[in-house]
Design an enzyme around this catalytic site. Structure first.
Site, PDB file in Angstrom:
ATOM      1  N   LYS A  26     -15.882   9.646  -1.148  1.00  0.00           N
ATOM      2  CA  LYS A  26     -17.191   9.028  -1.417  1.00  0.00           C
ATOM      3  C   LYS A  26     -17.743   9.507  -2.760  1.00  0.00           C
ATOM      4  CE  LYS A  26     -17.660   6.491   2.180  1.00  0.00           C
ATOM      5  NZ  LYS A  26     -17.714   5.036   2.041  1.00  0.00           N
ATOM      6  N   TYR A  45     -12.698  12.820   3.236  1.00  0.00           N
ATOM      7  CA  TYR A  45     -13.568  11.644   3.371  1.00  0.00           C
ATOM      8  C   TYR A  45     -14.755  11.758   2.411  1.00  0.00           C
ATOM      9  CZ  TYR A  45     -17.456   8.884   5.177  1.00  0.00           C
ATOM     10  OH  TYR A  45     -18.544   8.052   5.274  1.00  0.00           O
ATOM     11  N   SER A  58     -22.600   8.413   1.413  1.00  0.00           N
ATOM     12  CA  SER A  58     -22.943   9.154   2.631  1.00  0.00           C
ATOM     13  C   SER A  58     -23.636  10.458   2.271  1.00  0.00           C
ATOM     14  CB  SER A  58     -21.651   9.458   3.388  1.00  0.00           C
ATOM     15  OG  SER A  58     -21.887  10.405   4.400  1.00  0.00           O
TER      16      SER A  58
HETATM   17  P1  NAD Z   1     -16.723   0.748  10.358  1.00  0.00           P
HETATM   18  O1  NAD Z   1     -15.374   1.362  10.463  1.00  0.00           O
HETATM   19  O2  NAD Z   1     -17.357   0.227  11.605  1.00  0.00           O
HETATM   20  O3  NAD Z   1     -16.711  -0.425   9.290  1.00  0.00           O
HETATM   21  C1  NAD Z   1     -15.869  -0.427   8.165  1.00  0.00           C
HETATM   22  C2  NAD Z   1     -15.149  -1.767   8.146  1.00  0.00           C
HETATM   23  O4  NAD Z   1     -14.305  -1.823   6.989  1.00  0.00           O
HETATM   24  C3  NAD Z   1     -14.263  -1.976   9.365  1.00  0.00           C
HETATM   25  O5  NAD Z   1     -14.569  -3.225   9.950  1.00  0.00           O
HETATM   26  C4  NAD Z   1     -12.837  -1.968   8.793  1.00  0.00           C
HETATM   27  O6  NAD Z   1     -11.987  -2.843   9.510  1.00  0.00           O
HETATM   28  C5  NAD Z   1     -13.063  -2.389   7.362  1.00  0.00           C
HETATM   29  N1  NAD Z   1     -12.087  -1.892   6.376  1.00  0.00           N
HETATM   30  C6  NAD Z   1     -11.678  -0.626   6.177  1.00  0.00           C
HETATM   31  N2  NAD Z   1     -10.820  -0.568   5.148  1.00  0.00           N
HETATM   32  C7  NAD Z   1     -10.690  -1.845   4.677  1.00  0.00           C
HETATM   33  C8  NAD Z   1      -9.956  -2.435   3.629  1.00  0.00           C
HETATM   34  N3  NAD Z   1      -9.132  -1.713   2.831  1.00  0.00           N
HETATM   35  N4  NAD Z   1     -10.049  -3.762   3.431  1.00  0.00           N
HETATM   36  C9  NAD Z   1     -10.845  -4.526   4.230  1.00  0.00           C
HETATM   37  N5  NAD Z   1     -11.575  -4.013   5.238  1.00  0.00           N
HETATM   38  C10 NAD Z   1     -11.495  -2.684   5.448  1.00  0.00           C
HETATM   39  O7  NAD Z   1     -17.669   1.833   9.667  1.00  0.00           O
HETATM   40  P2  NAD Z   1     -19.239   1.798   9.444  1.00  0.00           P
HETATM   41  O8  NAD Z   1     -19.829   2.865  10.274  1.00  0.00           O
HETATM   42  O9  NAD Z   1     -19.752   0.434   9.567  1.00  0.00           O
HETATM   43  O10 NAD Z   1     -19.302   2.284   7.938  1.00  0.00           O
HETATM   44  C11 NAD Z   1     -19.407   1.383   6.855  1.00  0.00           C
HETATM   45  C12 NAD Z   1     -19.411   2.166   5.549  1.00  0.00           C
HETATM   46  O11 NAD Z   1     -20.491   3.077   5.555  1.00  0.00           O
HETATM   47  C13 NAD Z   1     -18.144   3.004   5.335  1.00  0.00           C
HETATM   48  O12 NAD Z   1     -17.810   2.945   3.960  1.00  0.00           O
HETATM   49  C14 NAD Z   1     -18.579   4.390   5.720  1.00  0.00           C
HETATM   50  O13 NAD Z   1     -17.842   5.377   5.050  1.00  0.00           O
HETATM   51  C15 NAD Z   1     -20.026   4.387   5.281  1.00  0.00           C
HETATM   52  N6  NAD Z   1     -20.849   5.356   6.012  1.00  0.00           N
HETATM   53  C16 NAD Z   1     -20.879   5.303   7.376  1.00  0.00           C
HETATM   54  C17 NAD Z   1     -21.636   6.239   8.076  1.00  0.00           C
HETATM   55  C18 NAD Z   1     -21.678   6.207   9.580  1.00  0.00           C
HETATM   56  O14 NAD Z   1     -22.116   7.173  10.169  1.00  0.00           O
HETATM   57  N7  NAD Z   1     -21.272   5.162  10.263  1.00  0.00           N
HETATM   58  C19 NAD Z   1     -22.369   7.208   7.392  1.00  0.00           C
HETATM   59  C20 NAD Z   1     -22.328   7.218   6.001  1.00  0.00           C
HETATM   60  C21 NAD Z   1     -21.553   6.276   5.322  1.00  0.00           C
HETATM   61  C1  UD1 Z   2     -20.518  13.328  10.988  1.00  0.00           C
HETATM   62  C2  UD1 Z   2     -19.596  13.633   9.828  1.00  0.00           C
HETATM   63  C3  UD1 Z   2     -20.188  13.046   8.567  1.00  0.00           C
HETATM   64  C4  UD1 Z   2     -20.396  11.550   8.740  1.00  0.00           C
HETATM   65  C5  UD1 Z   2     -21.277  11.320   9.970  1.00  0.00           C
HETATM   66  C6  UD1 Z   2     -21.390   9.856  10.252  1.00  0.00           C
HETATM   67  C7  UD1 Z   2     -18.513  15.761  10.408  1.00  0.00           C
HETATM   68  C8  UD1 Z   2     -18.409  17.213  10.080  1.00  0.00           C
HETATM   69  N1  UD1 Z   2     -19.442  15.071   9.710  1.00  0.00           N
HETATM   70  O1  UD1 Z   2     -21.785  13.868  10.704  1.00  0.00           O
HETATM   71  O2  UD1 Z   2     -19.326  13.247   7.474  1.00  0.00           O
HETATM   72  O3  UD1 Z   2     -21.009  10.982   7.593  1.00  0.00           O
HETATM   73  O4  UD1 Z   2     -20.670  11.940  11.110  1.00  0.00           O
HETATM   74  O5  UD1 Z   2     -22.358   9.616  11.218  1.00  0.00           O
HETATM   75  O6  UD1 Z   2     -17.789  15.230  11.223  1.00  0.00           O
HETATM   76  N2  UD1 Z   2     -22.599  16.936  18.251  1.00  0.00           N
HETATM   77  C9  UD1 Z   2     -22.456  17.579  19.469  1.00  0.00           C
HETATM   78  N3  UD1 Z   2     -21.536  17.110  20.355  1.00  0.00           N
HETATM   79  C10 UD1 Z   2     -20.739  16.018  20.086  1.00  0.00           C
HETATM   80  C11 UD1 Z   2     -20.899  15.372  18.832  1.00  0.00           C
HETATM   81  C12 UD1 Z   2     -21.823  15.857  17.941  1.00  0.00           C
HETATM   82  O7  UD1 Z   2     -23.146  18.547  19.741  1.00  0.00           O
HETATM   83  O8  UD1 Z   2     -19.910  15.655  20.923  1.00  0.00           O
HETATM   84  C13 UD1 Z   2     -23.625  17.414  17.303  1.00  0.00           C
HETATM   85  C14 UD1 Z   2     -23.085  17.860  15.961  1.00  0.00           C
HETATM   86  O9  UD1 Z   2     -22.730  19.203  15.978  1.00  0.00           O
HETATM   87  C15 UD1 Z   2     -24.278  17.553  15.044  1.00  0.00           C
HETATM   88  C16 UD1 Z   2     -24.923  16.327  15.694  1.00  0.00           C
HETATM   89  O10 UD1 Z   2     -24.482  16.335  17.051  1.00  0.00           O
HETATM   90  O11 UD1 Z   2     -25.206  18.608  15.081  1.00  0.00           O
HETATM   91  C17 UD1 Z   2     -24.529  15.020  15.049  1.00  0.00           C
HETATM   92  O12 UD1 Z   2     -23.116  14.944  14.994  1.00  0.00           O
HETATM   93  P1  UD1 Z   2     -22.358  13.627  14.480  1.00  0.00           P
HETATM   94  O13 UD1 Z   2     -22.897  12.453  15.183  1.00  0.00           O
HETATM   95  O14 UD1 Z   2     -20.896  13.888  14.591  1.00  0.00           O
HETATM   96  O15 UD1 Z   2     -22.798  13.495  12.965  1.00  0.00           O
HETATM   97  P2  UD1 Z   2     -22.693  14.561  11.759  1.00  0.00           P
HETATM   98  O16 UD1 Z   2     -22.041  15.806  12.181  1.00  0.00           O
HETATM   99  O17 UD1 Z   2     -24.018  14.665  11.134  1.00  0.00           O
END
Ligand code: NAD
Ligand code: UD1
Length: 344
Positions: free
Chosen positions: A156, A152, A128
């Site tokens: 990572k 978190y 991330s």
């Molecule tokens: P998500 O929660 O929708 O998907 C993660 C999946 O992993 C879920 O279906 C959950 O049930 C499963 N899971 C969790 N722990 C498990 C375990 N121990 N064994 C088996 N299954 C397990 O999240 P996502 O948004 O799809 O994210 C996927 C990956 O990408 C995560 O590792 C997350 O940290 C990373 N990531 C997500 C974002 C984001 O904004 N969504 C940003 C950066 C990185």
């Molecule tokens: C957040 C997480 C980041 C994670 C990412 C996943 C925090 C501090 N960071 O990032 O670790 O990888 O989500 O997508 O939680 N905002 C509002 N109102 C809201 C929600 C968000 O104004 O109700 C603003 C935030 O201040 C930010 C932007 O929208 O400027 C995006 O926010 P968000 O979607 O939560 O993502 P990140 O903060 O970038």
């Protein structure tokens, strides 16, 4: 590895994983999903089948369960793994660090052990942009300092370091560390998307609920950042672009000799940002969502959210250069697809 290869997708029932499964199938790979459904629902399998016409193999297991994981490797000749499984809520990780470290780190350790035992050594890991913490400048390059600010993010970074150590110990590995910026949107069919439980923390799911009328108004966290309109700027990436980035990374690793996958950073894991390479402010997102939905999104500017940075967006040139991949879907498409999913 060829197309038709079996790709184990941990967390494949989740938001990004389910879209990656669709992209992998479209590219001719055969995904095998393992997901403990702690943050997803098995009904996503029906939806993947409705989109692709095929139903991937699915195991409702925890990746930390070494016996169950071993059985999956014995059943399927796995060629590579994409490791999405993990817990991802920042606030929750502050409240429950042990659960986060246990889930995220132990799942990776067990996974790598079982992979090595079966001579499967191609791995893509979901990292991330949060590993950069508050960046010294933007756009953020992959060689910027790493300084996550919460458990978190630290989980990572620790996993990135563990996988780097593994690469040094055994040059048979090909490892990709993909640092995602802000994934949003949904598959264009409206069948799969993001369904956070409870009140959403992230901007786009929150805005969707305000547009739908289930939440009254958006709190905009901070109007005094040094950005053009004072609100926070992020690099939003359509989840299908992100999913296709994984296919590109898989193909890149496939083309490399083991032990050399780091590209111009030299031997080491491949490290790439997956982002659009440009930022949008909170108010720009609100306006784009209003345009996509033809609805008003009421908002109030409130105080900054603790731990937030003002501006974060990727230098996306390395992914373009090495993976021959770049985003193709703009903010309007992200909003339209998120809304389409919400309506369905
Ligand atoms: P998500 O929660 O929708 O998907 C993660 C999946 O992993 C879920 O279906 C959950 O049930 C499963 N899971 C969790 N722990 C498990 C375990 N121990 N064994 C088996 N299954 C397990 O999240 P996502 O948004 O799809 O994210 C996927 C990956 O990408 C995560 O590792 C997350 O940290 C990373 N990531 C997500 C974002 C984001 O904004 N969504 C940003 C950066 C990185
Ligand atoms: C957040 C997480 C980041 C994670 C990412 C996943 C925090 C501090 N960071 O990032 O670790 O990888 O989500 O997508 O939680 N905002 C509002 N109102 C809201 C929600 C968000 O104004 O109700 C603003 C935030 O201040 C930010 C932007 O929208 O400027 C995006 O926010 P968000 O979607 O939560 O993502 P990140 O903060 O970038």
């Amino acid at each position: 590895m060829t197309q038709n290869s079996n790709i184990l997708v941990t967390g494949g029932a989740g938001f990004i994983g389910s879209h990656a499964v669709v992209a992998l199938m479209k590219a001719g790979f055969t995904p095998v999903i393992v997901d403990n459904l702690s943050n997803s629902d098995a009904s996503v399998l029906d939806r993947i089948e409705a989109i692709t016409g095929r139903r991937p193999a699915f195991y409702p297991e925890d990746v930390r369960n070494e016996v169950a994981l071993t059985a999956i490797f014995k059943t399927h000749a796995i060629d590579a793994v994409i490791h999405f499984a993990g817990l991802k809520a920042v606030g929750e990780s502050v409240a429950e660090p042990l659960r986060y470290y246990d889930n995220n780190i132990n799942s990776t350790l067990v996974l790598c052990r079982v992979m090595a035992a079966h001579q499967v050594k191609t791995l893509i890991f979901s990292s991330s942009a949060t590993v950069y913490g508050d960046p010294p400048s933007v756009p953020i390059r992959e060689d910027f300092p790493l300084a996550p600010t919460n458990p978190y993010g630290r989980s990572k970074l620790m996993i990135e370091q563990i996988l780097g150590d593994l690469f040094v110990a055994d040059s048979g590995w090909k490892i990709g560390l993909l640092r995602y910026f802000n994934p949003v949107g949904a598959h264009e069919s409206g069948l799969i998307g993001e369904t956070p439980q409870g009140i959403p923390n992230n901007l786009m799911p929150y805005v969707s609920r305000v547009a739908a009328g289930t939440l009254e108004y958006l709190n905009v966290f901070g109007g005094d950042y040094s950005t053009p309109d004072g609100t926070g700027v992020r690099d939003y990436i359509h989840v299908m672009d992100l999913a296709e980035g994984h296919v590109a990374a898989l193909k890149y690793l496939e083309s490399q000799h083991a032990g050399t996958s780091g590209g111009d950073f030299g031997p080491g894991p491949l490290i790439v940002n997956l982002g659009a390479g440009r930022g949008y402010s909170v108010l720009e997102v609100v306006r784009a969502f209003e345009k996509a939905t033809n609805r008003q999104i009421p908002f109030r500017i409130t105080s900054r959210r603790p731990g937030d940075v003002g501006v974060s967006y990727a230098d996306a040139s390395r992914a373009r250069r090495l993976l021959n991949w770049q985003t193709t879907r703009n903010l309007d498409a992200m909003c339209a697809d998120a809304w389409h999913f919400m309506l369905k």
